[in-house]
Scaffold this motif. Structure first.
Motif, PDB file in Angstrom:
ATOM      1  N   GLY A 171       0.829  -1.190   0.000  1.00 51.24           N
ATOM      2  CA  GLY A 171       0.000   0.000   0.000  1.00 51.24           C
ATOM      3  C   GLY A 171       0.866   1.243   0.000  1.00 51.24           C
ATOM      4  N   ALA A 172       2.164   1.033   0.189  1.00 52.79           N
ATOM      5  CA  ALA A 172       3.157   2.112   0.204  1.00 52.79           C
ATOM      6  C   ALA A 172       4.502   1.482  -0.104  1.00 52.79           C
ATOM      7  N   LEU A 176       9.479  -4.571  -6.965  1.00 52.56           N
ATOM      8  CA  LEU A 176       9.288  -3.709  -5.802  1.00 52.56           C
ATOM      9  C   LEU A 176      10.183  -2.473  -5.839  1.00 52.56           C
ATOM     10  N   ASP A 177      11.054  -2.383  -6.861  1.00 55.98           N
ATOM     11  CA  ASP A 177      12.015  -1.293  -6.948  1.00 55.98           C
ATOM     12  C   ASP A 177      12.039  -0.795  -8.388  1.00 55.98           C
ATOM     13  N   THR A 178      11.410   0.341  -8.621  1.00 62.40           N
ATOM     14  CA  THR A 178      11.232   0.832  -9.991  1.00 62.40           C
ATOM     15  C   THR A 178      12.360   1.747 -10.450  1.00 62.40           C
ATOM     16  N   GLY A 179      13.406   1.892  -9.642  1.00 66.41           N
ATOM     17  CA  GLY A 179      14.532   2.754 -10.001  1.00 66.41           C
ATOM     18  C   GLY A 179      15.352   2.164 -11.139  1.00 66.41           C
ATOM     19  N   GLY A 180      16.122   3.032 -11.809  1.00 63.26           N
ATOM     20  CA  GLY A 180      16.983   2.601 -12.903  1.00 63.26           C
ATOM     21  C   GLY A 180      18.091   1.674 -12.439  1.00 63.26           C
ATOM     22  N   SER A 181      18.499   1.795 -11.184  1.00 63.79           N
ATOM     23  CA  SER A 181      19.498   0.909 -10.573  1.00 63.79           C
ATOM     24  C   SER A 181      18.890   0.320  -9.308  1.00 63.79           C
ATOM     25  N   PRO A 182      18.018  -0.705  -9.452  1.00 57.54           N
ATOM     26  CA  PRO A 182      17.320  -1.244  -8.289  1.00 57.54           C
ATOM     27  C   PRO A 182      18.283  -1.769  -7.231  1.00 57.54           C
ATOM     28  N   VAL A 212      15.192 -10.720  -5.584  1.00 53.17           N
ATOM     29  CA  VAL A 212      13.971 -11.067  -6.329  1.00 53.17           C
ATOM     30  C   VAL A 212      13.038  -9.868  -6.510  1.00 53.17           C
ATOM     31  N   GLY A 213      13.035  -8.930  -5.587  1.00 60.20           N
ATOM     32  CA  GLY A 213      12.163  -7.761  -5.678  1.00 60.20           C
ATOM     33  C   GLY A 213      12.660  -6.685  -6.631  1.00 60.20           C
ATOM     34  N   GLN A 214      13.848  -6.862  -7.210  1.00 53.99           N
ATOM     35  CA  GLN A 214      14.381  -5.849  -8.120  1.00 53.99           C
ATOM     36  C   GLN A 214      13.698  -5.879  -9.478  1.00 53.99           C
ATOM     37  N   ALA A 215      13.206  -7.034  -9.885  1.00 50.65           N
ATOM     38  CA  ALA A 215      12.494  -7.133 -11.164  1.00 50.65           C
ATOM     39  C   ALA A 215      11.280  -8.039 -11.067  1.00 50.65           C
ATOM     40  N   GLY A 216      11.111  -8.709  -9.928  1.00 51.88           N
ATOM     41  CA  GLY A 216      10.039  -9.671  -9.754  1.00 51.88           C
ATOM     42  C   GLY A 216      10.535 -11.070 -10.058  1.00 51.88           C
ATOM     43  N   VAL A 275      13.055  -6.381   4.824  1.00 54.79           N
ATOM     44  CA  VAL A 275      13.741  -5.579   3.800  1.00 54.79           C
ATOM     45  C   VAL A 275      15.144  -5.293   4.328  1.00 54.79           C
ATOM     46  N   ALA A 276      16.139  -6.028   3.796  1.00 54.22           N
ATOM     47  CA  ALA A 276      17.518  -5.886   4.249  1.00 54.22           C
ATOM     48  C   ALA A 276      18.179  -4.646   3.655  1.00 54.22           C
ATOM     49  N   THR A 277      17.868  -4.356   2.399  1.00 55.13           N
ATOM     50  CA  THR A 277      18.349  -3.150   1.722  1.00 55.13           C
ATOM     51  C   THR A 277      17.136  -2.481   1.091  1.00 55.13           C
ATOM     52  N   GLY A 278      16.947  -1.204   1.358  1.00 57.15           N
ATOM     53  CA  GLY A 278      15.797  -0.484   0.829  1.00 57.15           C
ATOM     54  C   GLY A 278      15.887  -0.285  -0.679  1.00 57.15           C
ATOM     55  N   PRO A 279      14.742  -0.049  -1.308  1.00 60.52           N
ATOM     56  CA  PRO A 279      14.722   0.160  -2.752  1.00 60.52           C
ATOM     57  C   PRO A 279      15.302   1.517  -3.149  1.00 60.52           C
ATOM     58  N   ALA A 280      15.834   1.587  -4.377  1.00 57.50           N
ATOM     59  CA  ALA A 280      16.282   2.877  -4.923  1.00 57.50           C
ATOM     60  C   ALA A 280      15.069   3.773  -5.117  1.00 57.50           C
ATOM     61  N   THR A 281      14.032   3.229  -5.744  1.00 54.96           N
ATOM     62  CA  THR A 281      12.746   3.905  -5.911  1.00 54.96           C
ATOM     63  C   THR A 281      11.673   2.869  -5.626  1.00 54.96           C
ATOM     64  N   GLY A 282      11.057   2.962  -4.468  1.00 57.41           N
ATOM     65  CA  GLY A 282      10.114   1.936  -4.039  1.00 57.41           C
ATOM     66  C   GLY A 282       8.794   1.990  -4.777  1.00 57.41           C
ATOM     67  N   ALA A 283       8.361   0.818  -5.248  1.00 59.03           N
ATOM     68  CA  ALA A 283       7.034   0.703  -5.854  1.00 59.03           C
ATOM     69  C   ALA A 283       5.982   0.871  -4.767  1.00 59.03           C
ATOM     70  N   THR A 284       4.859   1.486  -5.102  1.00 57.32           N
ATOM     71  CA  THR A 284       3.782   1.680  -4.127  1.00 57.32           C
ATOM     72  C   THR A 284       2.665   0.671  -4.309  1.00 57.32           C
ATOM     73  N   THR A 285       2.777  -0.144  -5.338  1.00 54.65           N
ATOM     74  CA  THR A 285       1.846  -1.259  -5.523  1.00 54.65           C
ATOM     75  C   THR A 285       2.680  -2.488  -5.840  1.00 54.65           C
ATOM     76  N   GLY A 286       2.146  -3.634  -5.555  1.00 54.07           N
ATOM     77  CA  GLY A 286       2.847  -4.882  -5.815  1.00 54.07           C
ATOM     78  C   GLY A 286       2.419  -5.927  -4.806  1.00 54.07           C
TER      79      GLY A 286
END
Length: 142
Positions: A35-36, A65-71, A92-96, A118-129
């Motif tokens: 949801g965030a 889960l990580d929509t950044g250019g460098s997840p 696995v959450g970098q591209a699914g 979440v051991a390392t946070g996303p570069a740009t976190g997806a808000t849905t998934g």
């Protein structure tokens, strides 16, 4: 700030009963809908297993889960007492995709949930998934 989320129980109550053949392999699954955006140290609480249960494998399924250019996102899976016991730093959450546990069987010494952290946070976190976790285990009486 890190948050603990409760995943929806896909099958069974918090502590799965030993119905049927008490010595048979059991599976407990949860599903979490984002949801965030996730941040480092967020915990998605998974199924709670009984003391004496032996975890044989875990299956982690995640969308991107990580929509950044460098997840950068990395996920751990394990009980509260050892958060990366089964999966340590999965990308696995970098591209699914799907990640499986890579550890020897572990027998739990107390009733505790098997969580996704979440051991390392996303570069740009997806808000849905979606994140799904299935735990394959033998009950205490097997």
């Amino acid at each position: 700030m890190a948050t603990t989320y409760k995943a929806a129980r896909a099958h069974g109550p918090a502590v799965p009963p030993g119905v049927g053949d008490g010595q048979a392999l059991k599976a407990a699954s949860v599903v979490f809908d984002l949801g965030a955006a996730l941040v480092v140290n967020d915990v998605i609480e998974g199924p709670t297993l009984q003391r004496g249960s032996t975890v044989l494998d875990v299956i982690l399924v995640a969308t991107d889960l990580d929509t950044g250019g460098s997840p950068a996102i990395a996920l751990d899976v394990g009980p509260t007492s050892n958060p990366d016991a089964f999966i340590d730093g999965s990308t696995v959450g970098q591209a699914g995709g799907v990640a499986r546990g890579a550890s020897a069987p572990v027998t739990l010494t107390g009733n505790e949930p098997i969580n996704v952290t979440v051991a390392t946070g996303p570069a740009t976190g997806a808000t849905t998934g979606k994140i799904s976790l299935t735990v394959l285990f033998l009950p205490p009486n097997s």
